[in-house]
Design a protein around this motif. Structure first.
Motif, mmCIF file in Angstrom:
data_model
loop_
_atom_site.group_PDB
_atom_site.id
_atom_site.type_symbol
_atom_site.label_atom_id
_atom_site.label_comp_id
_atom_site.label_asym_id
_atom_site.label_seq_id
_atom_site.Cartn_x
_atom_site.Cartn_y
_atom_site.Cartn_z
ATOM 1 N N THR A 159 -7.182 8.926 7.309
ATOM 2 C CA THR A 159 -6.748 7.600 7.758
ATOM 3 C C THR A 159 -5.229 7.650 7.997
ATOM 4 N N TYR A 197 0.840 -1.208 0.000
ATOM 5 C CA TYR A 197 0.000 0.000 0.000
ATOM 6 C C TYR A 197 0.874 1.256 0.000
ATOM 7 N N GLU A 219 -3.416 7.910 4.706
ATOM 8 C CA GLU A 219 -3.509 9.276 4.153
ATOM 9 C C GLU A 219 -2.551 10.218 4.871
ATOM 10 N N GLU A 263 -8.462 2.545 -0.457
ATOM 11 C CA GLU A 263 -7.680 3.246 0.582
ATOM 12 C C GLU A 263 -6.459 3.923 -0.023
ATOM 13 N N ASP A 288 -7.502 6.954 -2.161
ATOM 14 C CA ASP A 288 -7.806 8.106 -1.309
ATOM 15 C C ASP A 288 -6.533 8.783 -0.805
#
Ligand code: DGI
Ligand code: FE
Ligand code: FE
Length: 203
Positions: A118, A44, A121, A102, A105
């Motif tokens: 989050t 990620y 983020e 996710e 974003d």
């Protein structure tokens, strides 16, 4: 091949001038993840870091074409050109690379931030601001402030550094009399309330 490897390959093939910055964001985001949000997967972080400025070198015309192709309105009726790339990169992240929501974003909000960010983020937002190749005075200032808070053991080091960076960004935007995106304001006030609700009274 991992998706982040494909993005990285495509990014290097575009020969962007920003490779050094993007590698810096990746490295800094991995470090922030290790310190503050250990459960976020490596992949990620890699996808968000390598994708976040994917379209940054595109012309304003190309950005507007992409936005219109994806059916997205430009911010500030097209006056805030610096904000185009976050939206076009996030749209491509979804449409071209099918990245998880996710991650999309984190790309979408990497320039403005937003309320209730989050951990992913926050990490991409702050890494983008303080990665080691940034030499702008405000970036150096936030980098030093973050490190000082982290080394002091402040559990809110990440949020406090983001709060400070938003204040500096807003100050800069106001000085230049630029359009201010509502998400930049929401992000700043969200952290303002987090830190000052109990111990700060406005006159
Ligand atoms: O793309 P990078 O240079 O790595 O960094 P970034 O995506 O954070 O972009 C930083 C620029 O975005 C900086 O010049 C300030 C601008 N910016 C951030 N929030 C806003 C904004 N510009 C406008 N007009 N309005 C905002 O709310
Ligand atoms: Fe950016
Ligand atoms: Fe960036």
């Amino acid at each position: 091949m991992e998706k982040s490897e494909i993005i990285k390959r495509d990014l290097y093939a575009q020969e962007p001038r920003r490779i050094k910055h993007i590698e810096g964001v990746y490295e800094c985001a991995m470090m922030l993840r290790d310190r503050h949000a250990g459960s976020i997967p490596d992949e990620y972080i890699a996808e968000a870091a390598y994708m976040h400025d994917f379209t940054k070198e595109y012309s304003d015309e190309k950005q507007l074409e992409l936005l219109s192709g994806y059916g997205i309105e430009p911010d500030g009726e097209g006056t805030a050109t610096k904000l185009f790339h976050a939206k076009t990169a996030a749209a491509m992240a979804k449409a071209v690379y099918a990245l998880p929501d996710e991650v999309c974003d984190a790309i979408l909000y990497h320039t403005t931030g937003r309320a209730n960010m989050t951990d992913l983020e926050k990490i991409i937002y702050l890494a983008d601001y303080i990665e080691k190749n940034r030499t702008f005075i405000d970036c150096v200032d936030v980098r030093d402030t973050y490190l000082m808070l982290y080394e002091k053991g402040d559990p809110d080091a990440l949020d406090r550094a983001i709060f400070y960076s938003l204040d500096l960004t807003l100050e800069d935007l106001l000085k230049k009399s630029f359009y201010i995106h509502p998400d930049t304001v929401s992000a700043r006030n969200w952290l303002f309330l987090k830190f000052y609700r109990k111990d700060h009274i406005n006159d």
